[in-house]
Design an enzyme around this catalytic site. Structure first.
Site, PDB file in Angstrom:
ATOM      1  N   HIS A   1      89.792  45.161  51.002  1.00  0.00           N
ATOM      2  CA  HIS A   1      90.147  44.580  49.699  1.00  0.00           C
ATOM      3  C   HIS A   1      89.909  43.065  49.673  1.00  0.00           C
ATOM      4  O   HIS A   1      89.931  42.463  48.605  1.00  0.00           O
ATOM      5  CB  HIS A   1      91.624  44.876  49.430  1.00  0.00           C
ATOM      6  CG  HIS A   1      91.932  45.332  48.036  1.00  0.00           C
ATOM      7  ND1 HIS A   1      90.999  45.750  47.117  1.00  0.00           N
ATOM      8  CD2 HIS A   1      93.136  45.438  47.389  1.00  0.00           C
ATOM      9  CE1 HIS A   1      91.598  46.091  45.983  1.00  0.00           C
ATOM     10  NE2 HIS A   1      92.888  45.911  46.129  1.00  0.00           N
TER      11      HIS A   1
ATOM     12  N   ASN B   1      96.994  42.279  42.391  1.00  0.00           N
ATOM     13  CA  ASN B   1      97.349  42.788  41.063  1.00  0.00           C
ATOM     14  C   ASN B   1      97.676  41.705  40.053  1.00  0.00           C
ATOM     15  O   ASN B   1      97.737  41.978  38.856  1.00  0.00           O
ATOM     16  CB  ASN B   1      98.523  43.765  41.166  1.00  0.00           C
ATOM     17  CG  ASN B   1      98.168  45.005  41.957  1.00  0.00           C
ATOM     18  OD1 ASN B   1      97.034  45.189  42.401  1.00  0.00           O
ATOM     19  ND2 ASN B   1      99.138  45.867  42.149  1.00  0.00           N
TER      20      ASN B   1
END
Length: 191
Positions: A22, A66
Site C-alpha cells: 500500500h 483513508n
C-alpha cells in the site's frame, strides 16, 4: 497540459507499514525527493511530510490512507494548486506488479485514499500514476494483502517500475503526459 505543481505519494505512516504494498506511493516520493535533493520534512499545517523544489511540492500525507484527502486539500488550497496540476501516485490492485498506468480523472477503483482525495477536492480530475501490486485473488484478502510486503519477485518488478517512473520524470515535470505515457505504458517482463 500544465506541469504538475503537487506530487502526492499515498501510503500509511509508521515503521510497521513501511514495506507494505500500500506504500508504493511513499516509495516513489522518497526516491523523487532524493533525486531532486529536496528533503521531506513534517509540516503539521499540511498534515504530512512535505518538500519543495521551486514551484513543485512533494507530499506524503501522514493521515493514514483513508484520510489522504485532508493533507492533499490543505496543501492544494493553501497554494492554489488546481486538480490538473496534481499527480497522485498510488498502488493499484488491478495491475500486475511492475505495470504502470498514467491517466487523468476516472473512478477510484475502491481505493480509499483516492476516494477521500476526490471527496475533499470535489473533483476526480487530478492525474494518477498507478503502480501495479497485483491482486490476491479473493476480495476478502485485499486488506491483509495490501498491508504486507511484496514477495521478492514482486518487489523486483515494482522496483523496476519505480525506476521507469524516475526515468519518465523529465516528461512528467514538463507536463508532457503523452510522452511520459509512451515510456511508462510498456509491457512488463518478469525478472
Amino acid at each position: 497540459m500544465p506541469p504538475p505543481r503537487l506530487i502526492v505519494g499515498l501510503g500509511n505512516p509508521g515503521g510497521q507499514y513501511e514495506d507494505n504494498r500500500h506504500n508504493v506511493g511513499f516509495w516513489f516520493v522518497d526516491q523523487l525527493a532524493a533525486r531532486l535533493q529536496a528533503p521531506l520534512t513534517a509540516q503539521g499545517k499540511f498534515l504530512g511530510r512535505v518538500a519543495r523544489r521551486g514551484e513543485l511540492w512533494l507530499l506524503q500525507p501522514m493521515t493514514y490512507m483513508n484520510l489522504s484527502g485532508q493533507a492533499v486539500a490543505a496543501l492544494a488550497r493553501f497554494y492554489k494548486i488546481a486538480a490538473d496540476e496534481t499527480l497522485v501516485v498510488h498502488d493499484d490492485l488491478d495491475l500486475e506488479p511492475g505495470s504502470i498506468r498514467l491517466k487523468q480523472g476516472g473512478g477510484n477503483g475502491g481505493h480509499n485514499g483516492l476516494k477521500d482525495i476526490q471527496a475533499r477536492l470535489a473533483t476526480a480530475d487530478f492525474w494518477r500514476l498507478r503502480l501495479g501490486i497485483g491482486h490476491p485473488g479473493e476480495r476478502a484478502e485485499v486488506v491483509s494483502y495490501v498491508l504486507k510486503a511484496p514477495r521478492r519477485e514482486e518487489q523486483e518488478l515494482i522496483d523496476r517500475a519505480l525506476d521507469r517512473c524516475l526515468l519518465a520524470w523529465p516528461d512528467l515535470a514538463a507536463g508532457d503526459y503523452a510522452a511520459a505515457q509512451r515510456q511508462l505504458h510498456v509491457k512488463t517482463v518478469s525478472p
